[in-house]
Design a protein around this motif. Sequence first.
Motif: not given
Length: 86
Positions: A55, A76, A80
């Motif tokens: 992360r 992001h 992801r």
Amino acid sequence: MSGVMRAYAGFLAEKLERYIELRRSLGYTFYKQAGTLRAFVRYVQSSELDGPVTRDMVLNFVLSFSGPANGRAIRHGVLRRFCGYL
């Protein structure tokens, strides 16, 4: 850069290219997203990071983008989905 870190960046780059091929085979043009993912691999390599992807790695990469907040959110999301693929 140690051999382990180079090996991880190589592993990540190989998985990334397979992911790009998959997305394109599904009908996505995937050019901007591919650029984001390749930039992430360069970030991992230049920062001498070792895997697995964490992360913190993703957030540090995303926050290093000086563009608008929406651009960071898009980056992001791209990362992801790639991490889900991994």
